[in-house]
Design an enzyme around this catalytic site. Structure first.
Site, PDB file in Angstrom:
ATOM      1  N   ASN A   1       7.816  13.065   5.817  1.00 42.35           N
ATOM      2  CA  ASN A   1       8.021  11.622   5.955  1.00 42.35           C
ATOM      3  C   ASN A   1       9.322  11.169   5.306  1.00 42.35           C
ATOM      4  O   ASN A   1       9.919  10.174   5.719  1.00 42.35           O
ATOM      5  CB  ASN A   1       6.819  10.855   5.398  1.00 42.35           C
ATOM      6  CG  ASN A   1       5.654  10.920   6.377  1.00 42.35           C
ATOM      7  OD1 ASN A   1       5.857  11.190   7.557  1.00 42.35           O
ATOM      8  ND2 ASN A   1       4.447  10.702   5.905  1.00 42.35           N
TER       9      ASN A   1
ATOM     10  N   ASP B   1      -3.848  -1.589  -4.441  1.00 41.11           N
ATOM     11  CA  ASP B   1      -4.435  -1.091  -5.693  1.00 41.11           C
ATOM     12  C   ASP B   1      -4.766  -2.261  -6.623  1.00 41.11           C
ATOM     13  O   ASP B   1      -5.816  -2.289  -7.262  1.00 41.11           O
ATOM     14  CB  ASP B   1      -3.457  -0.117  -6.369  1.00 41.11           C
ATOM     15  CG  ASP B   1      -3.007   0.976  -5.406  1.00 41.11           C
ATOM     16  OD1 ASP B   1      -3.875   1.669  -4.861  1.00 41.11           O
ATOM     17  OD2 ASP B   1      -1.793   1.108  -5.175  1.00 41.11           O
TER      18      ASP B   1
ATOM     19  N   HIS C   1       1.902   4.905  -6.322  1.00 41.82           N
ATOM     20  CA  HIS C   1       0.735   4.687  -5.464  1.00 41.82           C
ATOM     21  C   HIS C   1       0.147   6.068  -5.157  1.00 41.82           C
ATOM     22  O   HIS C   1       0.379   6.657  -4.095  1.00 41.82           O
ATOM     23  CB  HIS C   1       1.135   3.968  -4.176  1.00 41.82           C
ATOM     24  CG  HIS C   1      -0.016   3.838  -3.216  1.00 41.82           C
ATOM     25  ND1 HIS C   1      -1.093   3.039  -3.460  1.00 41.82           N
ATOM     26  CD2 HIS C   1      -0.265   4.446  -2.029  1.00 41.82           C
ATOM     27  CE1 HIS C   1      -1.959   3.153  -2.463  1.00 41.82           C
ATOM     28  NE2 HIS C   1      -1.477   4.008  -1.577  1.00 41.82           N
TER      29      HIS C   1
END
Ligand code: NAD
Length: 416
Positions: free
Chosen positions: A172, A226, A254
């Site tokens: 990614n 979160d 994260h």
């Protein structure tokens, strides 16, 4: 100052001719499309379907359009994916940027999702949102990011079977290198960028390092989901509704090394630790419950948390365009340069922040960090540093090696 937005028709040509660059098809008032003369720079994406038609807000209900602001351009990647499927309709309805804020959506998909992207555009057409003035779709980030005021970067590839987080970073990361360069070239110079696609902190770092024309401060990684999950857990534990929870910060990455900060959190204005006098709960239950929530949801429902993620993206945007309530904060992953907590510079790190509502923010400098919190923050910081070294070749850094190979998987359960 508010002004009436208008799509004026001059000499039979639509507003698209106002853009000097690009080869665009323009729609004259009442006849077939004609071609504008070719120009050198990258062509802007063409409007889709009904959004090619001309409009003039002077002919619309003035009680609706009188106070409208200038249209903003919002680029969304991964636009036919699960999260975008919820988010796009929130954006178009006005509940994110405001009921007086017309919007142009510029939607980026992958080659594989081309047809699905058209389906999304058709659903947007049929929804007849008054504030939605333009939609364009495409697979070229240079086109789709054209003049974007906001770039919501959701698109990413899922992890294949047997892939480690280190492989995902690589796979990614390459997408975010390409898209960072495209932002640099095409987007508005003050474009605000919110990265959702995982691993979102390091992907945001890669995009930022490849887009030197855009201020480093403008890049965010989504940790708002979160924060929202942490607020819900404190509400459940205290028996007070979640609207009473404030100053709920998420620090770090994260990932499962994230640090939901119960020390500075308040419930009904009172420190959470005064109301819930149970350190064992905070240290051993609260933190894993927040980090593992997505996995618990998948077990029940068999689906990932796309809807609540979309809501948290909307919250993250609103936090930047609406002033933060006095004493409160919101969590977002931002560049750590110059932070007041001694976190190593050059990382995209989640901090408690506040905003005047002008799109900008500052990191709160009044959060207490005790020894326990500091150790947790340090662990998340170390992980982010290692992630950065794994992608050094994508951000123009020399000689990094990837120490995450074979390491424990810290990806938030339920996400790729
Ligand atoms: N930060 C967070 O809190 C958080 C929460 C949930 C999910 N996520 C992450 O968000 C991402 C998207 O999740 P989803 O559920 O929407 O996934 P999804 O698989 O439903 O959608 C992803 C979309 O991205 C597209 N895509 C892939 N490569 C692309 C590229 N190069 N350019 C443009 N589009 C591309 C795919 O075709 C697909 O349509 C995942 O990486 C997921 O892990 C982050």
């Amino acid at each position: 100052m508010a002004f009436v937005m208008q799509k004026r028709i001059d000499a039979g040509l639509s507003r698209k001719t106002a853009r000097p660059q690009g080869r665009v098809v323009v729609a004259p008032v009442c006849s077939a499309a004609v071609e504008a003369p070719p120009a050198p720079a990258a062509k802007p994406a063409q409007s889709y379907g009904v959004f090619r038609l001309s409009y003039d807000t002077q002919n619309e209900d003035p009680s609706l359009t009188r106070t409208w602001k200038k249209t903003i351009k919002v680029a969304v990647t991964g636009a036919s994916g699960n999260i975008a499927n919820h988010l796009l309709f929130m954006l178009a309805s006005g509940e994110v940027y405001g009921k007086d804020q017309p919007i142009a959506l510029q939607l980026l998909g992958s080659e594989r999702s081309k047809e699905a992207l058209e389906g999304v555009a058709m659903e947007l057409e049929d929804s007849l949102y008054p504030l939605l003035r333009e939609v364009s779709i495409g697979t070229d980030p240079y086109e789709i990011f054209g003049d974007a005021d906001w770039a919501l970067m959701i698109g990413a590839k899922p992890r294949g079977p047997g892939m480690e987080r280190a492989d995902l970073l690589q796979q990614n990361g390459e997408i975010f290198q390409v898209q960072g360069r495209a932002l640099n070239e095409s987007a508005s110079r003050n474009c605000k960028v919110l990265v959702v696609g995982n691993p979102c902190n390091t992907n945001a770092l890669i995009a930022m390092e490849n887009a030197p024309n855009i201020p480093r401060k403008n890049f965010h990684a989504l940790t708002r989901l979160d924060e929202n999950r942490a607020k819900c857990q404190l509400a459940l534990k205290s028996g007070k509704f979640y609207t009473s929870v404030s100053r709920m910060a998420i620090w770090g990455n994260h990932s499962t090394t994230q640090v939901p900060d119960y020390i500075n959190a308040r419930i009904g204005g009172v420190p959470a630790t005064d109301l819930i006098r149970d350190m064992k709960y905070f240290r051993e239950e609260f933190t894993p419950k927040v980090a593992l929530r997505g996995g618990a949801l998948i077990k029940k429902w068999g689906r990932s948390s796309a809807a609540s993620t979309a809501v948290s993206v909307a919250d993250a945007i609103r936090s930047l365009v609406v002033p933060t309530a006095p004493g409160d904060c919101f969590s977002t992953g931002v560049i750590s340069d110059g932070n007041p907590y001694g976190v190593r510079e050059g990382l995209i790190f989640s901090f408690p922040c506040r905003s005047k509502g002008d799109g900008d923010y500052e990191i709160c400098d009044d959060f207490l960090v005790d020894e326990w919190l500091r150790a947790k923050i340090r662990a998340s910081e170390d992980e982010l540093q290692k992630e950065k070294e794994c992608v050094s070749h994508l951000i123009g850094m020399m000689g990094g090696s990837c120490a995450l190979r074979g390491a424990a998987d810290t990806t938030v359960p339920g996400e790729n």
